[in-house]
Design a protein around this motif. Structure first.
Motif, mmCIF file in Angstrom:
data_model
loop_
_atom_site.group_PDB
_atom_site.id
_atom_site.type_symbol
_atom_site.label_atom_id
_atom_site.label_comp_id
_atom_site.label_asym_id
_atom_site.label_seq_id
_atom_site.Cartn_x
_atom_site.Cartn_y
_atom_site.Cartn_z
ATOM 1 N N MET A 1 71.409 51.672 -73.555
ATOM 2 C CA MET A 1 70.207 52.469 -73.558
ATOM 3 C C MET A 1 69.740 52.659 -74.995
ATOM 4 O O MET A 1 70.516 53.023 -75.866
ATOM 5 C CB MET A 1 70.507 53.807 -72.893
ATOM 6 C CG MET A 1 69.581 54.895 -73.247
ATOM 7 S SD MET A 1 70.044 56.542 -72.648
ATOM 8 C CE MET A 1 71.793 56.554 -72.648
ATOM 9 N N ASP A 2 68.461 52.416 -75.221
ATOM 10 C CA ASP A 2 67.868 52.597 -76.537
ATOM 11 C C ASP A 2 67.272 53.993 -76.640
ATOM 12 O O ASP A 2 66.589 54.460 -75.723
ATOM 13 C CB ASP A 2 66.762 51.566 -76.773
ATOM 14 C CG ASP A 2 67.308 50.151 -76.877
ATOM 15 O OD1 ASP A 2 68.440 49.999 -77.369
ATOM 16 O OD2 ASP A 2 66.603 49.214 -76.468
ATOM 17 N N LEU A 3 67.535 54.643 -77.759
ATOM 18 C CA LEU A 3 66.985 55.967 -78.014
ATOM 19 C C LEU A 3 66.035 55.881 -79.198
ATOM 20 O O LEU A 3 66.303 55.178 -80.169
ATOM 21 C CB LEU A 3 68.096 56.969 -78.325
ATOM 22 C CG LEU A 3 69.139 57.220 -77.244
ATOM 23 C CD1 LEU A 3 70.176 58.232 -77.746
ATOM 24 C CD2 LEU A 3 68.492 57.712 -75.954
ATOM 25 N N ILE A 4 64.934 56.632 -79.101
ATOM 26 C CA ILE A 4 64.028 56.753 -80.237
ATOM 27 C C ILE A 4 64.367 58.033 -80.992
ATOM 28 O O ILE A 4 64.930 58.979 -80.428
ATOM 29 C CB ILE A 4 62.545 56.724 -79.804
ATOM 30 C CG1 ILE A 4 62.197 57.910 -78.888
ATOM 31 C CG2 ILE A 4 62.203 55.392 -79.137
ATOM 32 C CD1 ILE A 4 60.715 58.075 -78.606
ATOM 33 N N THR A 5 64.030 58.079 -82.243
ATOM 34 C CA THR A 5 64.302 59.245 -83.077
ATOM 35 C C THR A 5 63.305 60.367 -82.759
ATOM 36 O O THR A 5 62.239 60.125 -82.171
ATOM 37 C CB THR A 5 64.179 58.887 -84.565
ATOM 38 O OG1 THR A 5 62.801 58.586 -84.843
ATOM 39 C CG2 THR A 5 65.081 57.717 -84.939
ATOM 40 N N PRO A 6 63.624 61.597 -83.167
ATOM 41 C CA PRO A 6 62.645 62.671 -83.004
ATOM 42 C C PRO A 6 61.302 62.346 -83.674
ATOM 43 O O PRO A 6 60.241 62.669 -83.141
ATOM 44 C CB PRO A 6 63.325 63.878 -83.649
ATOM 45 C CG PRO A 6 64.784 63.615 -83.437
ATOM 46 C CD PRO A 6 64.923 62.118 -83.627
ATOM 47 N N ALA A 7 61.328 61.707 -84.822
ATOM 48 C CA ALA A 7 60.076 61.334 -85.506
ATOM 49 C C ALA A 7 59.290 60.325 -84.675
ATOM 50 O O ALA A 7 58.059 60.425 -84.567
ATOM 51 C CB ALA A 7 60.364 60.775 -86.891
ATOM 52 N N GLN A 8 59.975 59.376 -84.070
ATOM 53 C CA GLN A 8 59.294 58.404 -83.208
ATOM 54 C C GLN A 8 58.737 59.087 -81.964
ATOM 55 O O GLN A 8 57.639 58.759 -81.513
ATOM 56 C CB GLN A 8 60.254 57.278 -82.813
ATOM 57 C CG GLN A 8 60.600 56.359 -83.953
ATOM 58 C CD GLN A 8 61.733 55.406 -83.610
ATOM 59 O OE1 GLN A 8 62.746 55.797 -83.042
ATOM 60 N NE2 GLN A 8 61.542 54.133 -83.953
ATOM 61 N N HIS A 133 68.468 63.380 -75.380
ATOM 62 C CA HIS A 133 69.919 63.209 -75.331
ATOM 63 C C HIS A 133 70.513 64.005 -76.490
ATOM 64 O O HIS A 133 69.998 63.952 -77.610
ATOM 65 C CB HIS A 133 70.294 61.731 -75.437
ATOM 66 C CG HIS A 133 69.972 60.957 -74.206
ATOM 67 N ND1 HIS A 133 70.925 60.587 -73.288
ATOM 68 C CD2 HIS A 133 68.790 60.510 -73.710
ATOM 69 C CE1 HIS A 133 70.355 59.928 -72.296
ATOM 70 N NE2 HIS A 133 69.053 59.865 -72.529
ATOM 71 N N PHE A 134 71.588 64.739 -76.196
ATOM 72 C CA PHE A 134 72.198 65.641 -77.169
ATOM 73 C C PHE A 134 73.698 65.404 -77.234
ATOM 74 O O PHE A 134 74.306 64.987 -76.251
ATOM 75 C CB PHE A 134 71.954 67.112 -76.760
ATOM 76 C CG PHE A 134 70.505 67.464 -76.625
ATOM 77 C CD1 PHE A 134 69.808 68.000 -77.689
ATOM 78 C CD2 PHE A 134 69.821 67.264 -75.432
ATOM 79 C CE1 PHE A 134 68.460 68.322 -77.571
ATOM 80 C CE2 PHE A 134 68.478 67.586 -75.300
ATOM 81 C CZ PHE A 134 67.799 68.112 -76.380
ATOM 82 N N ASP A 135 74.290 65.737 -78.378
ATOM 83 C CA ASP A 135 75.745 65.668 -78.457
ATOM 84 C C ASP A 135 76.324 66.980 -77.923
ATOM 85 O O ASP A 135 75.581 67.872 -77.482
ATOM 86 C CB ASP A 135 76.211 65.335 -79.880
ATOM 87 C CG ASP A 135 75.998 66.457 -80.896
ATOM 88 O OD1 ASP A 135 75.711 67.618 -80.519
ATOM 89 O OD2 ASP A 135 76.116 66.159 -82.106
#
Length: 174
Positions: A1-8, A133-135
Motif C-alpha cells: 500500500m502506498d501512502l502519501i505524506t500530509p503535505a501531499q 494511517h497512524f503508528d
C-alpha cells in the motif's frame, strides 16, 4: 500500500471542487508540528498560533472560493487532554471557514460501523478518500488514497448520518 505524506494530502485541497469532509475518530494525535504548542498548553503557557498559519491560510483560501470544509470529531467523554486542547483551538478553524461538529462516542447511533477499518479519513467531493494511517503513538504515517465507488459511497452515507446527529462547535459544551 502506498501512502502519501500530509503535505501531499493537503495538496488535494487545490483540486477539490465543492466539499471536503474529515472524520476524526481518535482521542489523541501525534504531530511534530503540534508537540511544542501542546506542551505549552499543558503547562498553561500562551501560544501565538504561528504554527497554524499554513493551515489557516489554506482554509481561508478554499472556503473563500465558496468550497466547504467540514469535520465531525467523534470523541470520548471525559475528554483526553489532547481533545481538550483541540477543543480550545477549534475557534481558529471556525474563523478560517471550517464547520466543525462534535459527537461524543457514547452518543453514536446504534448499529454504526466505521468503514476503512475505523480509520480517520478525508472525503473530497464524494469521490476520493484519503484514509489516515497512524503508528501506535498516534503519529501520522501518511494517507492511503481510495477511489473505490462502494467504499466511497459507504463513507458518504456515514458522513451524512453523523453530520445530522453531531453537535455544532458553538453548541458543544464539554
Amino acid at each position: 500500500m502506498d501512502l502519501i505524506t500530509p503535505a501531499q494530502r493537503d495538496k488535494l485541497f487545490d483540486s477539490f471542487e465543492r466539499d471536503a469532509f474529515h472524520l476524526e475518530l481518535r482521542d489523541d494525535y501525534g504531530s511534530p508540528i503540534e508537540d511544542t504548542p501542546y506542551a505549552r498548553w499543558q503547562r498553561g503557557e500562551p501560544d501565538d498560533y504561528a504554527w497554524l498559519t499554513p493551515w489557516v491560510t489554506l482554509m481561508k483560501r478554499v472556503t473563500g472560493e465558496g468550497k466547504t470544509v467540514r469535520r465531525v470529531r467523534v470523541v470520548s467523554e471525559p475528554h483526553s487532554q489532547y481533545v481538550g486542547w483541540e477543543h480550545s483551538l477549534t475557534r481558529l478553524n471556525i474563523e478560517a471557514g471550517e464547520d466543525i461538529r462534535w459527537l461524543p462516542r457514547h452518543q453514536l447511533p446504534v448499529g454504526i460501523s466505521f468503514p476503512v477499518k475505523g480509520r480517520d479519513w478525508w472525503l473530497y467531493d464524494d469521490r476520493l478518500l484519503a484514509v489516515g494511517h497512524f503508528d501506535s503513538e498516534g503519529r501520522v504515517l501518511g494517507s492511503e488514497l481510495i477511489d473505490d465507488h462502494d467504499t466511497v459511497a459507504e463513507c458518504v452515507r456515514l458522513r451524512d448520518h453523523l453530520w445530522k446527529v453531531a453537535t455544532p462547535h458553538c453548541e458543544y459544551k464539554p
